[in-house]
Scaffold this active site. Sequence first.
Site, short mmCIF file in Angstrom:
data_model
loop_
_atom_site.label_atom_id
_atom_site.label_comp_id
_atom_site.label_asym_id
_atom_site.label_seq_id
_atom_site.Cartn_x
_atom_site.Cartn_y
_atom_site.Cartn_z
N THR A 135 38.63 59.78 19.45
CA THR A 135 37.28 59.06 19.74
C THR A 135 36.31 59.98 19.02
OG1 THR A 135 37.13 60.00 21.84
CG2 THR A 135 37.81 57.86 21.63
N ASP A 160 42.99 48.49 21.68
CA ASP A 160 41.73 48.03 22.13
C ASP A 160 41.26 46.91 21.17
OD1 ASP A 160 41.74 49.41 24.42
OD2 ASP A 160 39.94 50.71 24.01
N TYR A 197 51.18 34.34 47.16
CA TYR A 197 50.15 33.39 47.38
C TYR A 197 49.76 33.27 45.86
CZ TYR A 197 46.47 36.62 46.77
OH TYR A 197 45.72 38.05 46.27
N SER A 206 42.42 39.59 39.35
CA SER A 206 41.88 38.64 38.38
C SER A 206 41.35 38.91 37.15
CB SER A 206 40.47 37.96 39.49
OG SER A 206 40.83 37.44 40.55
#
Length: 615
Positions: free
Chosen positions: A293, A383, A414, A434
Amino acid sequence: MTINTNIHAVFIGDQAENGDRFAKILNQLVQDHLSWRKDYLPTDRPGITEAEQKTPDFIATDERMSGVMNELSRRLRSGSVPWNSAGRYWGQMNSETLLPAIAAYSFAMLWNPNNVALESSMATSEMEAEIGADFAKLFDFNEGWGHISADGSIANLEGIWYARCVKSIPLALQKVLPEKVAGKSEWQLLNMSVEEILEICESLTPEEYDAVKAASSRSGRNIPKLGKWIVPQTKHYSWVKAADIIGVGLDQIVQVPVKTNYRQNVEELEKIIRDLAAQKTPILGVVVVVGTTEEGAIDEVDKVVALREKLKAEGIYFYIHCDAAYGGYGRSLFIKETGEFAEYDELPELYKQHNVFSYDVKISEDIYNGYKAIKDVESVTIDPHKMGYVPYAAGGIAIKYKAMRNIISYFAPYVFEKGIKAPDMLGAFTLEGSRAGATAAAVWAAHRCVPLDITGYGRLTATSIEAAWRFRDFLSTLTFNINGMTIKAHPLNHPDLNMVDWVFKIEGETSLAATNNLNEEIFKYSSYLHGNDFNNRFLTSHTAFSTEDYGDSPLPFLTSIGFSEQEWKNVKSVTLLRAAIMTPYLTNDALFDYYAASIKQALEQRITEVLGNQK
């Protein structure tokens, strides 16, 4: 028929040249969604009546909403940097994003799919499964799998999670089913390959598998025994957090020195591993970086893989994770339209055939070999929101063997059923619960409009690499004469990818501290810190290389531009200006020359201001 993606057709454009096309596409998608709402049981009684829409509080609420949207627009217009510019923004990993990705993301938000639950994401869960297959294919993981994550940091965390869980299985087998690893010492158990471990796991009954997983590192047992997590000095800071969160611990992190080209020093890596092995300290895993980076360096992945094969014959084995968050899409530069990874000597003709470079850019063989060898690592971070040119937030991970995910899996009744086949219920195999289906729609659309080969992302990646080469060559001749002083730009090294670092230095200056201060001030004048307005005609970023993080790897560069070794040892840090050059536009001589002249003028003005204020 070969279709070379016209890169300029898949962006809105720095001055909204394709704005009408984008507005037309987005409007059509919005109308499709509105029609869908109207067409679902149109005879149902409406939830919002015409009479209610005429009431005072409804009208007032609507007016307040309009005011908030106007305020939102004002704040974003005044509080954002013009990263979309063809040649004004040379800073962070932020650029024009793909038109189809923006449209797909915006459209999918209207449906609000949650990709952790199939019943609320039937379309986008299928898209994410296809994206995972895209990732696996990109890295030649023929038995692999992948998915989208929130970002690269989460993908890196998942990478060390895989390594920790997989490498702990042999010790769990010894406790629960000792007959499966009979005759192996603890050292041999800690040096079993991923393939050996998976082969045993595939022989287990579901009940046996659950019992082994319960006794693995997820129980908290034996984590310190798994050994060291080895990273290069150029590591992303997320690796420190990942080791902390996953329970491996910061004391288990070992840094490998980098060479003067800022690639991991594989000879030093071998020495470190051999020294640890001599003390009977195992290696949990090694991180290789494809696209650092700060420097855009491409580690020699092939040499790390070859080292593992050599040491494997001596009974030493380690997991390899490739952090290609930034550079992963660059592998498309070497993939033919037919899907094969090209041979190195085929590249000149391949690039000519697909009009890849219009400047004298040469991809070195060591970069090519590094990319090719990614197929031999266990997991990869990639990414889409970086070199995939997809809006934030869209990270991703791919694993070499789909069966690896069974070792880290959890099930929540569930949300999904255990054993469900397709599409995969991602919450069982991922850190996040989520997850926005809109992200999957954006990445899916990007991959379909811009193929993951030389005709698509290969050409797109090449535009940024070419711009970086052009910019570095421009910097190497950049000289100013201001107030009787000569100030020159000194580029760090030739970029492996599209990152360019450089230092401005007054000729004859021998103080590194003074030069660091000069470049810090130039950054302030060339960034959001200086007024944050559209009149700033050159915007860039900066970084610092210190002995704590880089050892003496910057020393040859500093001595080449006139600093003594003693000065480096005294100051122990060098400040550089840094540009992640992601613009897809500057492959045209006339356009680059236009911006180069403007940048030179802007920099001269900024340096004059800085020097004037330092008096």
